[in-house]
Motif scaffolding. Structure first.
Motif, PDB file in Angstrom:
ATOM      1  N   ARG A 126       0.838  -1.202   0.000  1.00  0.00           N
ATOM      2  CA  ARG A 126       0.000   0.000   0.000  1.00  0.00           C
ATOM      3  C   ARG A 126       0.869   1.246   0.000  1.00  0.00           C
ATOM      4  O   ARG A 126       0.596   2.222  -0.702  1.00  0.00           O
ATOM      5  N   PHE A 127       1.948   1.203   0.767  1.00  0.00           N
ATOM      6  CA  PHE A 127       2.862   2.337   0.842  1.00  0.00           C
ATOM      7  C   PHE A 127       3.520   2.591  -0.516  1.00  0.00           C
ATOM      8  O   PHE A 127       3.607   3.739  -0.979  1.00  0.00           O
ATOM      9  N   THR A 131      12.949   7.352 -23.730  1.00  0.00           N
ATOM     10  CA  THR A 131      13.365   6.022 -24.172  1.00  0.00           C
ATOM     11  C   THR A 131      12.294   5.220 -24.907  1.00  0.00           C
ATOM     12  O   THR A 131      12.599   4.169 -25.475  1.00  0.00           O
ATOM     13  N   SER A 132      11.031   5.676 -24.850  1.00  0.00           N
ATOM     14  CA  SER A 132       9.877   4.943 -25.395  1.00  0.00           C
ATOM     15  C   SER A 132       9.576   3.682 -24.589  1.00  0.00           C
ATOM     16  O   SER A 132       8.801   2.828 -25.032  1.00  0.00           O
ATOM     17  N   LEU A 133      10.181   3.558 -23.406  1.00  0.00           N
ATOM     18  CA  LEU A 133       9.963   2.385 -22.559  1.00  0.00           C
ATOM     19  C   LEU A 133       9.039   2.733 -21.393  1.00  0.00           C
ATOM     20  O   LEU A 133       9.081   3.851 -20.871  1.00  0.00           O
ATOM     21  N   PRO A 134       8.223   1.774 -20.969  1.00  0.00           N
ATOM     22  CA  PRO A 134       7.414   2.002 -19.770  1.00  0.00           C
ATOM     23  C   PRO A 134       8.278   1.876 -18.520  1.00  0.00           C
ATOM     24  O   PRO A 134       9.377   1.306 -18.560  1.00  0.00           O
ATOM     25  N   LEU A 135       7.796   2.412 -17.423  1.00  0.00           N
ATOM     26  CA  LEU A 135       8.505   2.317 -16.148  1.00  0.00           C
ATOM     27  C   LEU A 135       7.468   2.066 -15.062  1.00  0.00           C
ATOM     28  O   LEU A 135       6.482   2.793 -14.963  1.00  0.00           O
ATOM     29  N   SER A 136       7.684   1.029 -14.269  1.00  0.00           N
ATOM     30  CA  SER A 136       6.737   0.713 -13.200  1.00  0.00           C
ATOM     31  C   SER A 136       7.474   0.585 -11.875  1.00  0.00           C
ATOM     32  O   SER A 136       8.706   0.448 -11.840  1.00  0.00           O
ATOM     33  N   LEU A 137       6.715   0.658 -10.805  1.00  0.00           N
ATOM     34  CA  LEU A 137       7.274   0.559  -9.456  1.00  0.00           C
ATOM     35  C   LEU A 137       6.557  -0.554  -8.711  1.00  0.00           C
ATOM     36  O   LEU A 137       5.330  -0.567  -8.638  1.00  0.00           O
ATOM     37  N   GLU A 138       7.326  -1.492  -8.165  1.00  0.00           N
ATOM     38  CA  GLU A 138       6.743  -2.618  -7.438  1.00  0.00           C
ATOM     39  C   GLU A 138       7.375  -2.747  -6.062  1.00  0.00           C
ATOM     40  O   GLU A 138       8.579  -2.500  -5.899  1.00  0.00           O
ATOM     41  N   ALA A 139       6.569  -3.122  -5.089  1.00  0.00           N
ATOM     42  CA  ALA A 139       7.082  -3.328  -3.737  1.00  0.00           C
ATOM     43  C   ALA A 139       8.016  -4.523  -3.713  1.00  0.00           C
ATOM     44  O   ALA A 139       7.755  -5.555  -4.347  1.00  0.00           O
TER      45      ALA A 139
END
Length: 281
Positions: A22-23, A44-52
């Motif tokens: 959740r944080f 860059t045309s690239l996606p970027l995601s953030l995961e715990a």
């Protein structure tokens, strides 16, 4: 309009989300991350995601995985002190041109699996659609992400101590109480009493909501306040240690290094040389 079944399903899914997840979701929704995510994609045309990161995941350096098709994906750790709390994930990218030579290992692997000609043709279409980037440019993109990871880690540290509406009222009140009494000796029993919760229940509730024990949270809050005070050149380290609630200089130094991964002196020196304008007069 949601049915009772849908509401029950949503409640179950929400209950399965850990405090850390959740944080990190709140961090991913922050203006800082979204702004950088958009800039990274534009560049860059690239996606970027953030995961715990999981509790037992201890990534300290960038990890790049290469598949049989020559496609790479990287994980960049986001750390608060010595703890890896999340990873930024780049999208898939190819570091070599898409041609018959680079597709050959993929075709061979598919043939070994007895895939049909139609399946191989479909794989070739997907193969050709993967973005291509030179190795040098990709390394530069990763270097930029590592720099952003440091900034995001600092933002996460600040967010950790802010009250959040999804937290139980007792936890929100406890955070407010802690910040208001950092310079004073503080016990779990005293804070639990201040928010009208039993010490046993408060201990479990606080850890479940913040992902930290009461003692670790207090020490981190004190170190965070000490960082702000150390930005003032005239502030003496010994005085800062006592002003934020540590009972000895040695305890302050140990806690600061454990949490910030550097000593108070090293932190002050780094701030002074990396951005003199940040040092308050």
């Amino acid at each position: 309009m949601n049915t009772n079944h849908e509401r029950a399903m949503n409640h179950t899914a929400s209950a399965q989300i850990t405090p850390r997840q959740r944080f990190i979701q709140n961090l991913a929704d922050s203006e800082l991350f979204r702004h950088y995510q958009k800039a990274f994609h534009t560049l860059t045309s690239l996606p970027l995601s953030l995961e715990a990161a999981s509790e037992d995941e201890h990534i300290e350096v960038v990890l790049t995985r290469k598949g049989v098709a020559g496609v790479v994906e990287s994980k960049v750790p986001v750390r608060v002190g010595k703890n890896t709390i999340a990873t930024m994930l780049t999208g898939s990218v190819r570091l070599q041109p898409a041609n018959a030579v680079t597709f050959a290992p993929v075709a061979k692997a598919l043939l070994d699996e007895d895939r049909t000609a139609a399946e191989i043709r479909g794989a070739k279409v997907q193969f050709d659609q993967v973005p291509v980037m030179s190795p040098e440019r990709y390394e530069a993109a990763l270097a930029i992400l590592q720099s952003f990871a440091l900034q995001l880690g600092e933002s996460a540290h600040r967010l950790l101590f802010a009250t959040a509406t999804h937290e139980p009222e007792a936890v929100r009140n406890a955070k407010t109480f802690i910040h208001s009494h950092l310079a004073e000796p503080m016990s779990l029993e005293a804070v639990a009493s201040a928010v009208n919760v039993s010490p046993f229940h408060f201990c479990k509730l606080f850890k479940r909501s913040t992902g930290l024990t009461f003692t670790d949270f207090v020490n981190r809050a004190r170190v965070e306040k000490a960082k702000r005070m150390l930005m003032k050149p005239a502030a003496r380290i010994t005085e800062v240690a006592y002003d934020v609630g540590f009972q000895s200089l040695s305890h302050f130094n140990r806690s600061f290094r454990r949490i910030a991964d550097e000593s108070p002196t090293e932190f002050r020196s780094r701030m002074k040389h990396s951005g003199p304008a940040l040092m308050a007069a």
